[in-house]
Design an enzyme around this catalytic site. Structure first.
Site, mmCIF file in Angstrom:
data_model
loop_
_atom_site.group_PDB
_atom_site.id
_atom_site.type_symbol
_atom_site.label_atom_id
_atom_site.label_comp_id
_atom_site.label_asym_id
_atom_site.label_seq_id
_atom_site.Cartn_x
_atom_site.Cartn_y
_atom_site.Cartn_z
ATOM 1 N N LYS A 73 0.840 -1.196 0.000
ATOM 2 C CA LYS A 73 0.000 0.000 0.000
ATOM 3 C C LYS A 73 0.882 1.256 0.000
ATOM 4 C CE LYS A 73 -3.628 2.144 2.782
ATOM 5 N NZ LYS A 73 -4.533 2.005 3.913
ATOM 6 N N GLY A 122 -4.877 -2.286 5.311
ATOM 7 C CA GLY A 122 -4.083 -3.432 4.849
ATOM 8 C C GLY A 122 -4.765 -4.762 5.106
ATOM 9 N N ARG A 123 -5.235 -4.951 6.346
ATOM 10 C CA ARG A 123 -5.830 -6.255 6.692
ATOM 11 C C ARG A 123 -7.244 -6.418 6.148
ATOM 12 N NH1 ARG A 123 -4.767 -2.986 10.733
ATOM 13 N NH2 ARG A 123 -6.361 -2.220 12.143
ATOM 14 N N GLU A 150 -4.830 -7.330 15.130
ATOM 15 C CA GLU A 150 -4.330 -6.002 14.764
ATOM 16 C C GLU A 150 -5.475 -4.987 14.885
ATOM 17 O OE1 GLU A 150 -0.942 -4.378 11.736
ATOM 18 O OE2 GLU A 150 -2.504 -5.596 10.844
ATOM 19 N N LYS A 174 9.391 -1.024 13.990
ATOM 20 C CA LYS A 174 9.915 -0.646 12.663
ATOM 21 C C LYS A 174 10.958 0.455 12.816
ATOM 22 C CE LYS A 174 5.803 -1.250 9.726
ATOM 23 N NZ LYS A 174 4.890 -0.548 8.844
#
Ligand code: G6Q
Length: 547
Positions: free
Chosen positions: A210, A271-272, A357, A508
């Protein structure tokens, strides 16, 4: 402005449930079933061919009335309306949440930011379908003119788990002349194994990201580029062997992928929640555009059911409220998901991201710390395999684990009596968990006294059974949508943002700081804690020795 609602645990519906729980906590499912011979039909609901038996739950009619009262008090209906209306219900990212638009039929209207997004969705689907047809039919060839026989999806998290799950789930419908593989991990082994034995001249990479900035995906994409170009020896080969799925056209162009070979989606797709967007390109290539569209129709059937059906017959609402019941009142920590369908072997992993999530959050929408439990841990494996390992703990351990069993009446690969055995097992598990086996029953079998306690099953362990006709693309879409909206329901009750994921950010950032500390030739000035410093030094020393 909405009127300020009381914190969850101070609401009357919550308090009523707390009291009700005290009355029900020691009531056994055997009692509930013997008191009501029609319980199995009474606590069952059906939508779009999915049959949901929730009678083996520790509930009464009163429990459901109170749970649905809680849903009303939490404004669930208004929240559902807000999602479908394209409101920015992902408040921390100021985004609409419109995965439902990805499967809306052509001609429907769903607005985001004052614009109907459905025509754009179908424009991308049409381009994907055109590409998939050309690739499957051999019209799209590699740089040397060879037919593409291998497709590798490069992506991680939401850009991987959905595509992998859907590919495995729909393998029966896939073109067996194509090899479809997936690379997600930055561990080089993942890339090495995914490309093992493949001819670069016959291999297409779909770079799914994405943001098109994710470290793992970009690292794997660069390795893929190198792997292709080393064999094909010409930069122009990128145009034939790489396509991108992203919302970031600028980064895609920087990578060298022509915008003609890019399939877009939108910031209102999380995203999910993206396996039915262009992120599903690998799925579409594997099973063909018609099956992909059938899957979208399945999603849409449950979207409509969720949007329009009264709460008491609304499958995702029932599932979501039962999850609240165990998580917040019984103190259950986990939910086991057991598909009795080998093709759904990656479904639990997919659900882990979708559920954990989304609802692994510790503050409410307005930033206040919650004083109740939010998202449970999801886990699972296909049945019957799990029966021969961890089911022991579910049956006789000390933890309460509500289970979801998923089964299909018709096999995709009929083989002798296999399917009857499979289904007998899933039904038997629900029965055994609920009713167990008393000491009297065990004794009556001639078990010596000392062994009796070991062979007693307390029962009273709750489960849901979802029974459908056959695993088809449409059924898969329905199942995923069912869980998506159950997750939504739970998040709405807890008052959290089910659509952000700040929790994945910190790791991250810290990794970016540590990479140069591992790689720099000069001894770095380490400013972490003593444990982190020690691990970095040990790795550096080992690296020095082994080169
Ligand atoms: C999903 C998360 C996360 C995301 C990956 C990949 O909801 O946001 O799993 O999908 O981090 O992100 P990109 O698609 O941007 O590479």
């Amino acid at each position: 402005m909405e009127a300020k609602v009381a914190p969850l645990r101070q609401r009357s519906a919550w308090k009523a449930l707390e009291e009700h729980y005290q009355k029900l906590r020691n009531v056994h499912l055997s009692t509930l079933f013997s008191e009501d011979p029609r319980r199995g039909e009474r606590f069952a609901a059906e939508a779009a061919g999915l049959y949901l038996d929730y009678s083996k739950h520790r509930i009464t009619g009163e429990t459901m009335r109170l749970l649905l009262g809680l849903a009303e008090e939490a404004g669930l209906r208004a929240r559902i309306g807000a999602m479908f209306a394209g409101e920015q219900i992902n408040v921390t990212e100021r985004r609409a949440v419109l995965h439902v638009a990805l499967r809306a039929p052509r001609g429907a209207s769903i607005m985001a930011g004052g614009k109907n997004v459905v025509p754009e969705v179908h424009a991308v689907l049409d381009r994907m379908a055109d590409f998939a047809r050309r690739l499957r039919g051999g019209a799209w060839t590699g740089h040397t003119g060879k037919r593409i026989r291998n497709v590798i999806n490069v992506g991680i998290g939401g850009s991987d788990l959905g595509p992998v799950m859907a590919y495995e789930a729909l393998r029966h419908y896939s073109d067996r002349n194509l090899t479809v593989r997936f690379v997600s991990n930055v561990d080089g082994t993942d890339f090495a194994e995914a490309t093992h034995g493949l001819d670069p001249a016959e291999t297409l990479f779909i770079i799914c990201s994405k943001t098109f900035t994710t470290l793992e995906t970009m690292t794997n994409a660069q390795s893929a580029r190198k792997w292709s170009l080393e064999a094909l020896g010409d930069e122009r080969a990128v145009a034939k062997h790489f396509v991108a799925v992203s919302t970031n056209a600028a980064e895609v162009a920087k990578f060298g992928i022509d915008s003609q070979n890019m399939f877009g989606f939108w910031d209102w797709v999380g995203g999910r929640y993206s396996m039915d967007s262009a992120i599903g390109l690998s799925t579409m290539i594997a099973v063909g555009p018609e099956h992909f569209r059938a899957m979208l129709d399945g999603f849409h059937a449950i979207d409509e059911h969720f949007r329009t059906t009264p709460l008491e017959r609304n499958l995702p609402v029932i599932m979501g409220m039962l999850a609240i019941w165990y998580n917040d009142f019984f103190g259950a920590q986990t939910v086991g998901v057991f598909p009795y369908e080998q093709y759904l072997k990656r479904f639990p992993a997919y659900l882990q991201q979708l559920t954990m999530e989304s609802n692994g959050k510790h503050v409410t929408l307005d930033g206040a710390a919650v004083d109740y439990q939010t998202g449970p841990i999801f886990w699972g494996e296909p049945g019957t395999n799990g029966q021969h390992s961890f089911y022991q703990l579910i049956h006789q351990g000390t933890k309460l684990i509500p289970c979801d069993f998923i089964a299909f009446c018709q096999a995709l690969n009929p083989l002798g009596r296999h399917h009857d055995m499979l289904i007998a097992n899933v039904i038997a598990q629900g029965e055994a968990l609920a009713f167990g086996k008393t000491a009297e029953q065990v004794k009556a079998e001639g078990t010596p006294d000392w062994l009796v306690p070991h062979r007693v099953f307390e029962g009273n362990r709750p489960s849901t059974t979802i029974l459908a006709g056959q695993l088809t693309p449409a059924t898969l879409g329905k199942l995923v949508a069912l869980y998506e909206h159950s997750v939504f329901t739970q998040g709405a009750i807890w008052g959290i943002d089910s659509f952000d994921q700040w929790g994945v950010e910190l790791g991250k950032v810290l990794a970016q700081r540590i990479i140069p500390e591992l790689e720099s030739p000069a001894e770095p000035q380490l400013k972490h804690d003593s444990s982190t410093n020690g691990l970095i030094r040990r790795y550096r020393e080992h690296r020095k020795k082994t080169g």
